[in-house]
Motif scaffolding. Structure first.
Motif, PDB file in Angstrom:
ATOM      1  N   ASN A 353       0.824  -1.208   0.000  1.00  0.00           N
ATOM      2  CA  ASN A 353       0.000   0.000   0.000  1.00  0.00           C
ATOM      3  C   ASN A 353       0.862   1.265   0.000  1.00  0.00           C
ATOM      4  OD1 ASN A 353      -2.315   1.601   0.148  1.00  0.00           O
ATOM      5  ND2 ASN A 353      -2.363   1.553   2.389  1.00  0.00           N
ATOM      6  N   PHE A 354       1.623   1.467  -1.061  1.00  0.00           N
ATOM      7  CA  PHE A 354       2.482   2.653  -1.131  1.00  0.00           C
ATOM      8  C   PHE A 354       2.127   3.589  -2.282  1.00  0.00           C
ATOM      9  CE2 PHE A 354       4.794  -0.630  -3.609  1.00  0.00           C
ATOM     10  CZ  PHE A 354       4.975   0.032  -4.824  1.00  0.00           C
ATOM     11  N   TYR A 355       1.169   3.230  -3.117  1.00  0.00           N
ATOM     12  CA  TYR A 355       0.910   3.978  -4.350  1.00  0.00           C
ATOM     13  C   TYR A 355       0.560   5.446  -4.101  1.00  0.00           C
ATOM     14  CZ  TYR A 355      -1.346   5.629  -8.596  1.00  0.00           C
ATOM     15  OH  TYR A 355      -1.697   6.382  -9.676  1.00  0.00           O
ATOM     16  N   ASP A 356      -0.429   5.726  -3.258  1.00  0.00           N
ATOM     17  CA  ASP A 356      -0.870   7.109  -3.030  1.00  0.00           C
ATOM     18  C   ASP A 356       0.264   7.955  -2.433  1.00  0.00           C
ATOM     19  OD1 ASP A 356      -3.398   6.603  -4.005  1.00  0.00           O
ATOM     20  OD2 ASP A 356      -4.260   6.169  -2.035  1.00  0.00           O
ATOM     21  N   TYR A 357       0.971   7.381  -1.479  1.00  0.00           N
ATOM     22  CA  TYR A 357       2.082   8.095  -0.854  1.00  0.00           C
ATOM     23  C   TYR A 357       3.175   8.395  -1.879  1.00  0.00           C
ATOM     24  CZ  TYR A 357       5.784   9.081   2.583  1.00  0.00           C
ATOM     25  OH  TYR A 357       6.796   9.655   3.319  1.00  0.00           O
ATOM     26  N   ALA A 358       3.483   7.422  -2.740  1.00  0.00           N
ATOM     27  CA  ALA A 358       4.511   7.615  -3.772  1.00  0.00           C
ATOM     28  C   ALA A 358       4.137   8.744  -4.729  1.00  0.00           C
ATOM     29  CB  ALA A 358       4.735   6.311  -4.534  1.00  0.00           C
ATOM     30  N   ASN A 359       2.884   8.823  -5.078  1.00  0.00           N
ATOM     31  CA  ASN A 359       2.429   9.900  -5.961  1.00  0.00           C
ATOM     32  C   ASN A 359       2.658  11.269  -5.323  1.00  0.00           C
ATOM     33  OD1 ASN A 359       1.481   9.376  -8.595  1.00  0.00           O
ATOM     34  ND2 ASN A 359      -0.295   8.289  -7.790  1.00  0.00           N
ATOM     35  N   LYS A 360       2.389  11.371  -4.033  1.00  0.00           N
ATOM     36  CA  LYS A 360       2.626  12.634  -3.319  1.00  0.00           C
ATOM     37  C   LYS A 360       4.119  12.959  -3.260  1.00  0.00           C
ATOM     38  CE  LYS A 360      -1.471  12.212  -0.349  1.00  0.00           C
ATOM     39  NZ  LYS A 360      -1.968  12.012   1.044  1.00  0.00           N
ATOM     40  N   CYS A 361       4.923  11.937  -3.016  1.00  0.00           N
ATOM     41  CA  CYS A 361       6.369  12.151  -2.912  1.00  0.00           C
ATOM     42  C   CYS A 361       6.963  12.674  -4.214  1.00  0.00           C
ATOM     43  CB  CYS A 361       7.066  10.850  -2.519  1.00  0.00           C
ATOM     44  SG  CYS A 361       6.693  10.309  -0.836  1.00  0.00           S
ATOM     45  N   LEU A 362       6.410  12.255  -5.325  1.00  0.00           N
ATOM     46  CA  LEU A 362       6.898  12.717  -6.630  1.00  0.00           C
ATOM     47  C   LEU A 362       6.785  14.229  -6.792  1.00  0.00           C
ATOM     48  CD1 LEU A 362       5.600   9.968  -9.080  1.00  0.00           C
ATOM     49  CD2 LEU A 362       7.944  10.844  -9.007  1.00  0.00           C
ATOM     50  N   GLN A 363       5.918  14.854  -6.008  1.00  0.00           N
ATOM     51  CA  GLN A 363       5.698  16.291  -6.119  1.00  0.00           C
ATOM     52  C   GLN A 363       6.643  17.111  -5.257  1.00  0.00           C
ATOM     53  OE1 GLN A 363       3.543  16.820  -8.553  1.00  0.00           O
ATOM     54  NE2 GLN A 363       3.259  14.592  -8.522  1.00  0.00           N
ATOM     55  N   VAL A 364       7.441  16.462  -4.400  1.00  0.00           N
ATOM     56  CA  VAL A 364       8.354  17.196  -3.509  1.00  0.00           C
ATOM     57  C   VAL A 364       9.536  17.705  -4.326  1.00  0.00           C
ATOM     58  CG1 VAL A 364       9.829  17.050  -1.471  1.00  0.00           C
ATOM     59  CG2 VAL A 364       7.666  15.781  -1.539  1.00  0.00           C
ATOM     60  N   PRO A 365       9.810  19.017  -4.299  1.00  0.00           N
ATOM     61  CA  PRO A 365      10.909  19.582  -5.103  1.00  0.00           C
ATOM     62  C   PRO A 365      12.270  19.059  -4.664  1.00  0.00           C
ATOM     63  CG  PRO A 365       9.405  21.315  -4.363  1.00  0.00           C
ATOM     64  CD  PRO A 365       9.040  20.057  -3.611  1.00  0.00           C
ATOM     65  N   SER A 366      13.110  18.811  -5.636  1.00  0.00           N
ATOM     66  CA  SER A 366      14.460  18.324  -5.367  1.00  0.00           C
ATOM     67  C   SER A 366      15.251  19.302  -4.506  1.00  0.00           C
ATOM     68  CB  SER A 366      15.196  18.070  -6.684  1.00  0.00           C
ATOM     69  OG  SER A 366      16.528  17.681  -6.461  1.00  0.00           O
ATOM     70  N   ASP A 367      15.083  20.600  -4.746  1.00  0.00           N
ATOM     71  CA  ASP A 367      15.846  21.604  -3.995  1.00  0.00           C
ATOM     72  C   ASP A 367      15.542  21.552  -2.502  1.00  0.00           C
ATOM     73  OD1 ASP A 367      17.111  22.466  -6.262  1.00  0.00           O
ATOM     74  OD2 ASP A 367      15.842  24.238  -6.557  1.00  0.00           O
ATOM     75  N   GLU A 368      14.292  21.253  -2.143  1.00  0.00           N
ATOM     76  CA  GLU A 368      13.935  21.147  -0.728  1.00  0.00           C
ATOM     77  C   GLU A 368      14.663  19.973  -0.074  1.00  0.00           C
ATOM     78  OE1 GLU A 368       9.837  21.094   0.337  1.00  0.00           O
ATOM     79  OE2 GLU A 368       9.310  22.778  -0.981  1.00  0.00           O
ATOM     80  N   ILE A 369      14.742  18.866  -0.797  1.00  0.00           N
ATOM     81  CA  ILE A 369      15.433  17.689  -0.260  1.00  0.00           C
ATOM     82  C   ILE A 369      16.920  17.984  -0.107  1.00  0.00           C
ATOM     83  CG2 ILE A 369      15.906  15.237  -0.595  1.00  0.00           C
ATOM     84  CD1 ILE A 369      13.405  15.159  -2.426  1.00  0.00           C
ATOM     85  N   LYS A 370      17.518  18.642  -1.101  1.00  0.00           N
ATOM     86  CA  LYS A 370      18.950  18.957  -1.049  1.00  0.00           C
ATOM     87  C   LYS A 370      19.271  19.921   0.090  1.00  0.00           C
ATOM     88  CE  LYS A 370      19.975  18.279  -5.959  1.00  0.00           C
ATOM     89  NZ  LYS A 370      20.330  18.960  -7.233  1.00  0.00           N
ATOM     90  N   MET A 371      18.440  20.926   0.286  1.00  0.00           N
ATOM     91  CA  MET A 371      18.676  21.883   1.372  1.00  0.00           C
ATOM     92  C   MET A 371      18.636  21.185   2.726  1.00  0.00           C
ATOM     93  SD  MET A 371      16.511  25.245   0.112  1.00  0.00           S
ATOM     94  CE  MET A 371      16.713  26.030   1.706  1.00  0.00           C
ATOM     95  N   HIS A 372      17.687  20.278   2.874  1.00  0.00           N
ATOM     96  CA  HIS A 372      17.574  19.513   4.115  1.00  0.00           C
ATOM     97  C   HIS A 372      18.804  18.628   4.311  1.00  0.00           C
ATOM     98  CE1 HIS A 372      15.228  17.809   7.430  1.00  0.00           C
ATOM     99  NE2 HIS A 372      15.622  16.614   7.045  1.00  0.00           N
TER     100      HIS A 372
END
Length: 392
Positions: A353-372
Protein backbone atom coordinates in the motif's frame (compact mmCIF):
# COMPACT_ATOMS: atom_id res chain seq x y z
CA UNK A 1 55.92 9.35 8.82
CA UNK A 2 52.33 8.35 8.10
CA UNK A 3 49.89 7.88 10.99
CA UNK A 4 47.90 4.71 10.33
CA UNK A 5 44.18 4.57 11.10
CA UNK A 6 42.28 1.31 10.89
CA UNK A 7 38.80 1.38 9.36
CA UNK A 8 36.89 -1.75 10.39
CA UNK A 9 33.61 -2.67 8.72
CA UNK A 10 31.60 -5.08 6.55
CA UNK A 11 33.54 -4.62 3.33
CA UNK A 12 33.67 -8.37 2.60
CA UNK A 13 30.29 -8.84 0.90
CA UNK A 14 28.35 -7.09 -1.84
CA UNK A 15 25.98 -4.85 0.03
CA UNK A 16 25.92 -1.36 -1.45
CA UNK A 17 25.73 0.72 1.74
CA UNK A 18 28.49 -1.16 3.55
CA UNK A 19 30.89 -0.68 0.65
CA UNK A 20 30.42 3.10 0.74
CA UNK A 21 31.69 3.63 4.29
CA UNK A 22 35.47 3.71 3.74
CA UNK A 23 35.17 6.16 0.84
CA UNK A 24 32.95 8.53 2.82
CA UNK A 25 35.27 8.43 5.85
CA UNK A 26 38.42 9.18 3.85
CA UNK A 27 36.76 11.98 1.90
CA UNK A 28 35.43 13.61 5.07
CA UNK A 29 38.82 13.39 6.79
CA UNK A 30 40.53 15.01 3.81
CA UNK A 31 37.89 17.73 3.58
CA UNK A 32 37.90 18.62 7.28
CA UNK A 33 41.55 18.09 8.20
CA UNK A 34 44.62 19.87 6.94
CA UNK A 35 46.71 16.85 7.85
CA UNK A 36 48.43 14.94 5.06
CA UNK A 37 49.99 12.30 7.28
CA UNK A 38 47.01 9.95 7.64
CA UNK A 39 46.88 6.50 6.06
CA UNK A 40 43.72 4.37 6.23
CA UNK A 41 43.92 0.56 6.42
CA UNK A 42 40.73 -1.44 5.85
CA UNK A 43 39.71 -4.62 7.63
CA UNK A 44 36.59 -6.81 7.57
CA UNK A 45 35.61 -10.12 9.12
CA UNK A 46 37.24 -12.05 6.28
CA UNK A 47 39.82 -10.98 3.75
CA UNK A 48 38.17 -9.70 0.57
CA UNK A 49 38.83 -7.75 -2.60
CA UNK A 50 35.70 -6.10 -4.02
CA UNK A 51 37.49 -3.34 -5.92
CA UNK A 52 36.08 -4.59 -9.23
CA UNK A 53 32.58 -3.89 -7.86
CA UNK A 54 33.41 -0.51 -6.37
CA UNK A 55 34.45 -1.80 -2.96
CA UNK A 56 37.86 -2.00 -1.30
CA UNK A 57 40.62 -4.46 -0.52
CA UNK A 58 40.39 -5.48 3.14
CA UNK A 59 42.22 -7.79 5.52
CA UNK A 60 40.48 -10.02 8.06
CA UNK A 61 39.74 -9.27 11.70
CA UNK A 62 42.49 -11.56 13.04
CA UNK A 63 45.05 -9.65 10.97
CA UNK A 64 43.59 -6.42 12.31
CA UNK A 65 44.17 -7.43 15.93
CA UNK A 66 47.72 -8.51 15.12
CA UNK A 67 48.37 -5.24 13.30
CA UNK A 68 47.12 -3.19 16.24
CA UNK A 69 49.16 -5.10 18.80
CA UNK A 70 52.36 -5.57 16.81
CA UNK A 71 52.55 -2.24 15.01
CA UNK A 72 50.96 -0.43 17.95
CA UNK A 73 48.34 1.32 15.85
CA UNK A 74 46.34 3.43 18.28
CA UNK A 75 43.26 4.56 16.32
CA UNK A 76 40.41 2.36 15.06
CA UNK A 77 37.21 3.58 13.40
CA UNK A 78 34.24 1.22 13.30
CA UNK A 79 32.94 2.29 9.92
CA UNK A 80 29.16 2.24 10.32
CA UNK A 81 26.03 0.20 9.74
CA UNK A 82 23.79 -1.75 12.09
CA UNK A 83 26.87 -3.07 13.87
CA UNK A 84 26.00 -2.70 17.55
CA UNK A 85 23.57 -5.62 17.42
CA UNK A 86 25.45 -7.69 14.82
CA UNK A 87 26.25 -11.18 16.13
CA UNK A 88 28.49 -13.77 14.54
CA UNK A 89 25.56 -16.02 13.63
CA UNK A 90 24.00 -13.43 11.32
CA UNK A 91 27.26 -12.04 10.01
CA UNK A 92 28.74 -15.41 9.11
CA UNK A 93 25.59 -16.30 7.17
CA UNK A 94 26.22 -13.25 4.95
CA UNK A 95 29.72 -14.37 3.98
CA UNK A 96 29.33 -18.17 3.98
CA UNK A 97 26.78 -19.52 1.45
CA UNK A 98 26.99 -23.00 3.00
CA UNK A 99 26.28 -21.73 6.52
CA UNK A 100 23.47 -19.56 5.17
CA UNK A 101 21.95 -22.57 3.37
CA UNK A 102 21.69 -24.65 6.54
CA UNK A 103 20.51 -21.65 8.53
CA UNK A 104 17.32 -21.52 6.43
CA UNK A 105 16.06 -24.62 8.26
CA UNK A 106 14.45 -24.13 11.67
CA UNK A 107 16.34 -26.99 13.31
CA UNK A 108 19.76 -25.65 12.28
CA UNK A 109 18.81 -22.04 12.98
CA UNK A 110 17.87 -22.93 16.57
CA UNK A 111 21.02 -25.01 16.96
CA UNK A 112 23.23 -22.19 15.65
CA UNK A 113 21.64 -19.74 18.10
CA UNK A 114 22.21 -22.07 21.02
CA UNK A 115 25.74 -23.12 20.10
CA UNK A 116 28.06 -20.33 18.84
CA UNK A 117 29.29 -22.35 15.87
CA UNK A 118 29.96 -19.33 13.65
CA UNK A 119 31.95 -17.60 16.38
CA UNK A 120 34.09 -20.71 16.92
CA UNK A 121 34.61 -21.22 13.18
CA UNK A 122 35.96 -17.69 12.92
CA UNK A 123 38.25 -18.17 15.90
CA UNK A 124 36.59 -15.48 17.99
CA UNK A 125 35.71 -15.49 21.68
CA UNK A 126 33.34 -12.53 21.52
CA UNK A 127 29.80 -12.54 20.19
CA UNK A 128 29.67 -8.99 18.79
CA UNK A 129 32.68 -8.60 16.48
CA UNK A 130 32.06 -4.97 15.53
CA UNK A 131 31.81 -3.83 19.15
CA UNK A 132 35.49 -3.88 19.98
CA UNK A 133 36.86 -4.98 23.34
CA UNK A 134 39.64 -2.57 24.26
CA UNK A 135 40.93 -4.91 27.00
CA UNK A 136 42.43 -7.37 24.51
CA UNK A 137 44.83 -4.85 22.97
CA UNK A 138 48.37 -4.70 24.34
CA UNK A 139 48.54 -0.91 23.96
CA UNK A 140 46.16 1.98 24.51
CA UNK A 141 43.75 2.17 21.54
CA UNK A 142 41.25 4.88 20.63
CA UNK A 143 38.02 3.28 19.36
CA UNK A 144 35.66 5.52 17.40
CA UNK A 145 32.14 4.56 16.24
CA UNK A 146 31.19 6.35 13.03
CA UNK A 147 27.40 7.00 13.06
CA UNK A 148 26.45 3.39 13.73
CA UNK A 149 23.10 1.76 14.57
CA UNK A 150 21.53 -1.23 16.23
CA UNK A 151 21.90 -0.33 19.91
CA UNK A 152 20.35 -2.65 22.49
CA UNK A 153 20.48 -2.94 26.31
CA UNK A 154 22.91 -5.86 26.02
CA UNK A 155 25.35 -5.40 28.92
CA UNK A 156 28.34 -6.74 26.98
CA UNK A 157 27.81 -4.12 24.29
CA UNK A 158 27.05 -1.32 26.77
CA UNK A 159 30.18 -1.96 28.83
CA UNK A 160 32.44 -2.00 25.76
CA UNK A 161 30.96 1.24 24.45
CA UNK A 162 31.54 2.93 27.78
CA UNK A 163 35.25 2.13 27.42
CA UNK A 164 35.50 3.48 23.88
CA UNK A 165 36.85 6.92 22.98
CA UNK A 166 33.91 8.27 21.00
CA UNK A 167 30.46 6.97 19.99
CA UNK A 168 28.16 8.44 17.34
CA UNK A 169 24.87 6.75 16.44
CA UNK A 170 22.65 7.46 13.45
CA UNK A 171 19.07 7.44 14.78
CA UNK A 172 17.16 8.42 17.92
CA UNK A 173 16.23 4.82 18.82
CA UNK A 174 19.88 3.85 19.41
CA UNK A 175 20.70 7.25 20.90
CA UNK A 176 17.95 6.99 23.52
CA UNK A 177 18.94 3.46 24.54
CA UNK A 178 22.61 4.33 24.98
CA UNK A 179 21.89 7.55 26.88
CA UNK A 180 19.54 5.64 29.18
CA UNK A 181 22.45 3.31 30.01
CA UNK A 182 24.87 6.20 30.60
CA UNK A 183 26.85 5.77 27.39
CA UNK A 184 28.14 9.13 26.22
CA UNK A 185 27.24 9.48 22.54
CA UNK A 186 26.27 11.84 19.74
CA UNK A 187 23.43 11.69 17.21
CA UNK A 188 24.91 11.99 13.70
CA UNK A 189 23.57 11.22 10.19
CA UNK A 190 24.91 8.16 8.38
CA UNK A 191 28.20 8.83 6.59
CA UNK A 192 26.61 8.06 3.21
CA UNK A 193 24.73 11.38 3.35
CA UNK A 194 27.84 13.10 1.93
CA UNK A 195 28.09 10.89 -1.17
CA UNK A 196 26.84 13.65 -3.48
CA UNK A 197 29.86 15.67 -2.33
CA UNK A 198 32.16 12.74 -3.06
CA UNK A 199 30.64 11.91 -6.46
CA UNK A 200 28.74 13.85 -9.10
CA UNK A 201 27.36 13.19 -12.57
CA UNK A 202 30.39 14.71 -14.28
CA UNK A 203 32.69 12.38 -12.38
CA UNK A 204 30.52 9.37 -13.19
CA UNK A 205 30.75 10.17 -16.90
CA UNK A 206 34.41 11.16 -16.86
CA UNK A 207 35.56 8.00 -15.12
CA UNK A 208 33.37 5.77 -17.28
CA UNK A 209 32.09 3.84 -14.27
CA UNK A 210 28.53 3.41 -15.57
CA UNK A 211 27.73 1.12 -18.50
CA UNK A 212 26.49 3.01 -21.56
CA UNK A 213 23.09 1.32 -21.76
CA UNK A 214 22.27 2.55 -18.23
CA UNK A 215 22.98 6.21 -18.95
CA UNK A 216 20.05 6.97 -21.25
CA UNK A 217 16.97 5.50 -19.59
CA UNK A 218 14.93 8.72 -19.60
CA UNK A 219 12.66 9.47 -16.64
CA UNK A 220 12.19 6.48 -14.38
CA UNK A 221 11.27 5.22 -10.93
CA UNK A 222 13.97 3.14 -9.21
CA UNK A 223 12.60 0.07 -7.39
CA UNK A 224 14.49 -2.26 -5.05
CA UNK A 225 13.24 -4.88 -2.57
CA UNK A 226 15.05 -7.50 -0.53
CA UNK A 227 14.17 -11.18 -0.65
CA UNK A 228 13.47 -11.06 3.09
CA UNK A 229 11.63 -7.74 3.35
CA UNK A 230 8.96 -7.58 0.62
CA UNK A 231 6.24 -8.81 3.02
CA UNK A 232 5.05 -11.46 0.54
CA UNK A 233 3.50 -8.66 -1.49
CA UNK A 234 5.08 -9.21 -4.90
CA UNK A 235 1.76 -9.09 -6.78
CA UNK A 236 0.74 -5.89 -4.97
CA UNK A 237 4.13 -4.31 -5.73
CA UNK A 238 3.74 -5.22 -9.41
CA UNK A 239 0.24 -3.70 -9.60
CA UNK A 240 1.27 -0.46 -7.87
CA UNK A 241 4.51 0.12 -9.76
CA UNK A 242 2.76 -0.59 -13.05
CA UNK A 243 0.07 2.01 -12.30
CA UNK A 244 2.59 4.53 -10.96
CA UNK A 245 4.64 4.17 -14.11
CA UNK A 246 1.64 4.64 -16.41
CA UNK A 247 0.09 7.61 -14.62
CA UNK A 248 3.38 9.52 -14.35
CA UNK A 249 4.90 8.46 -17.71
CA UNK A 250 7.90 6.89 -16.01
CA UNK A 251 9.98 3.90 -16.98
CA UNK A 252 10.78 1.33 -14.28
CA UNK A 253 14.33 0.42 -13.23
CA UNK A 254 14.64 -2.70 -11.08
CA UNK A 255 18.09 -2.72 -9.52
CA UNK A 256 19.52 -4.95 -6.76
CA UNK A 257 21.42 -3.11 -4.03
CA UNK A 258 22.46 -6.14 -1.99
CA UNK A 259 23.11 -9.58 -3.46
CA UNK A 260 24.93 -11.18 -0.51
CA UNK A 261 23.24 -13.68 1.80
CA UNK A 262 20.59 -12.02 3.94
CA UNK A 263 19.74 -9.55 1.15
CA UNK A 264 19.45 -11.24 -2.27
CA UNK A 265 17.50 -8.43 -3.94
CA UNK A 266 18.01 -9.95 -7.37
CA UNK A 267 15.59 -12.82 -6.59
CA UNK A 268 12.36 -10.84 -5.95
CA UNK A 269 13.32 -8.24 -8.58
CA UNK A 270 13.54 -10.93 -11.24
CA UNK A 271 10.08 -12.16 -10.20
CA UNK A 272 8.71 -8.62 -10.39
CA UNK A 273 10.33 -8.17 -13.82
CA UNK A 274 8.76 -11.35 -15.16
CA UNK A 275 5.32 -10.42 -13.85
CA UNK A 276 5.51 -6.93 -15.35
CA UNK A 277 6.41 -8.48 -18.71
CA UNK A 278 3.46 -10.86 -18.40
CA UNK A 279 1.30 -7.74 -17.89
CA UNK A 280 2.68 -6.25 -21.12
CA UNK A 281 4.61 -3.48 -19.36
CA UNK A 282 7.42 -2.82 -21.83
CA UNK A 283 9.31 0.10 -20.25
CA UNK A 284 11.02 -2.04 -17.58
CA UNK A 285 14.77 -2.44 -17.10
CA UNK A 286 16.28 -5.14 -14.88
CA UNK A 287 19.88 -4.25 -13.99
CA UNK A 288 22.23 -7.21 -13.93
CA UNK A 289 25.20 -7.30 -11.51
CA UNK A 290 25.48 -3.54 -10.92
CA UNK A 291 28.58 -1.98 -9.38
CA UNK A 292 28.43 0.39 -6.41
CA UNK A 293 28.82 3.39 -8.72
CA UNK A 294 26.07 2.20 -11.07
CA UNK A 295 23.62 1.81 -8.18
CA UNK A 296 24.46 5.29 -6.94
CA UNK A 297 24.19 6.83 -10.40
CA UNK A 298 20.85 5.18 -11.14
CA UNK A 299 19.33 6.42 -7.88
CA UNK A 300 20.81 9.90 -8.27
CA UNK A 301 19.26 10.26 -11.73
CA UNK A 302 15.87 8.76 -10.95
CA UNK A 303 12.59 10.62 -10.46
CA UNK A 304 11.71 8.56 -7.38
CA UNK A 305 13.36 5.88 -5.23
CA UNK A 306 11.17 3.13 -3.76
CA UNK A 307 12.72 0.36 -1.70
CA UNK A 308 13.57 -1.50 1.48
CA UNK A 309 17.24 -0.42 1.54
CA UNK A 310 18.29 2.22 4.06
CA UNK A 311 21.29 3.26 1.99
CA UNK A 312 19.12 3.44 -1.10
CA UNK A 313 17.07 6.06 0.75
CA UNK A 314 20.16 7.88 2.03
CA UNK A 315 21.48 8.02 -1.54
CA UNK A 316 18.22 9.61 -2.65
CA UNK A 317 18.42 12.08 0.26
CA UNK A 318 21.97 13.07 -0.66
CA UNK A 319 21.17 13.70 -4.34
CA UNK A 320 17.80 15.38 -3.76
CA UNK A 321 15.61 12.55 -5.08
CA UNK A 322 12.18 11.87 -3.49
CA UNK A 323 12.09 8.53 -1.66
CA UNK A 324 9.64 5.94 -0.34
CA UNK A 325 10.83 3.48 2.28
CA UNK A 326 9.04 0.13 2.40
CA UNK A 327 8.25 -2.29 5.25
CA UNK A 328 7.30 -0.69 8.58
CA UNK A 329 8.72 -3.62 10.55
CA UNK A 330 12.27 -2.56 9.64
CA UNK A 331 13.38 -0.81 12.82
CA UNK A 332 16.56 0.67 11.34
CA UNK A 333 14.79 2.03 8.26
CA UNK A 334 11.86 3.44 10.20
CA UNK A 335 14.11 4.92 12.87
CA UNK A 336 16.43 6.61 10.39
CA UNK A 337 13.74 8.10 8.15
CA UNK A 338 11.80 9.40 11.16
CA UNK A 339 15.01 10.94 12.55
CA UNK A 340 16.41 12.54 9.39
CA UNK A 341 13.72 12.46 6.70
CA UNK A 342 12.32 15.66 5.24
CA UNK A 343 8.77 16.39 6.41
CA UNK A 344 6.45 14.75 3.89
CA UNK A 345 9.02 12.05 3.13
CA UNK A 346 9.46 10.77 6.68
CA UNK A 347 6.97 7.88 6.80
CA UNK A 348 7.61 4.22 5.92
CA UNK A 349 4.95 2.44 3.85
CA UNK A 350 3.64 -1.12 3.67
CA UNK A 351 4.73 -3.01 0.57
CA UNK A 352 1.10 -3.62 -0.39
CA UNK A 353 0.00 0.00 0.00
CA UNK A 354 2.48 2.65 -1.13
CA UNK A 355 0.91 3.98 -4.35
CA UNK A 356 -0.87 7.11 -3.03
CA UNK A 357 2.08 8.09 -0.85
CA UNK A 358 4.51 7.61 -3.77
CA UNK A 359 2.43 9.90 -5.96
CA UNK A 360 2.63 12.63 -3.32
CA UNK A 361 6.37 12.15 -2.91
CA UNK A 362 6.90 12.72 -6.63
CA UNK A 363 5.70 16.29 -6.12
CA UNK A 364 8.35 17.20 -3.51
CA UNK A 365 10.91 19.58 -5.10
CA UNK A 366 14.46 18.32 -5.37
CA UNK A 367 15.85 21.60 -4.00
CA UNK A 368 13.93 21.15 -0.73
CA UNK A 369 15.43 17.69 -0.26
CA UNK A 370 18.95 18.96 -1.05
CA UNK A 371 18.68 21.88 1.37
CA UNK A 372 17.57 19.51 4.12
CA UNK A 373 20.41 17.10 3.33
CA UNK A 374 23.00 19.89 3.27
CA UNK A 375 22.29 20.56 6.94
CA UNK A 376 22.82 16.86 7.68
CA UNK A 377 26.11 16.90 5.77
CA UNK A 378 27.32 19.75 7.98
CA UNK A 379 26.49 17.70 11.08
CA UNK A 380 28.48 14.77 9.71
CA UNK A 381 31.54 16.93 8.96
CA UNK A 382 31.37 18.38 12.49
CA UNK A 383 31.38 14.81 13.81
CA UNK A 384 34.51 14.00 11.78
CA UNK A 385 36.18 17.14 13.13
CA UNK A 386 35.54 15.87 16.63
CA UNK A 387 37.18 12.53 15.82
CA UNK A 388 40.19 14.27 14.30
CA UNK A 389 40.66 16.28 17.49
CA UNK A 390 40.78 13.04 19.51
CA UNK A 391 43.24 11.14 17.31
CA UNK A 392 46.62 10.52 18.91
Amino acid sequence: MKKEIIVFGPFDRFNYGDLLFPYMIEYAFNKVSNRNDLEFKKYSLVKADLRDKGGVLSGNFKEMYEEINQAQISNVIVAGGECLAARWDNLYSYISPRYNFFRQYDLFRKLFRRIPIAMKLMGSEREFPYVLDSTIFTNQVNIFYNSVGGASPNLEVINRLKKSTYVAVRETYSYDILRKHQVECRLVPDSAIIMSDVYNNEKFFAENVVRKHLKNLGNYVFLQVSKYKHENAIDDIVAQIKHLSKVNSLSIVLCPIGTAGGHEDHIPLKEIYDKLNENNVNNVHLVDLPSVMEIMWLIANSSLYIGTSLHGIITAMSFGVPYVGLNKSQVKLKGYVETWGLSGLDQIQDCNNFYDYANKCLQVPSDEIKMHSDKEKDLYYQHISQIIDLID
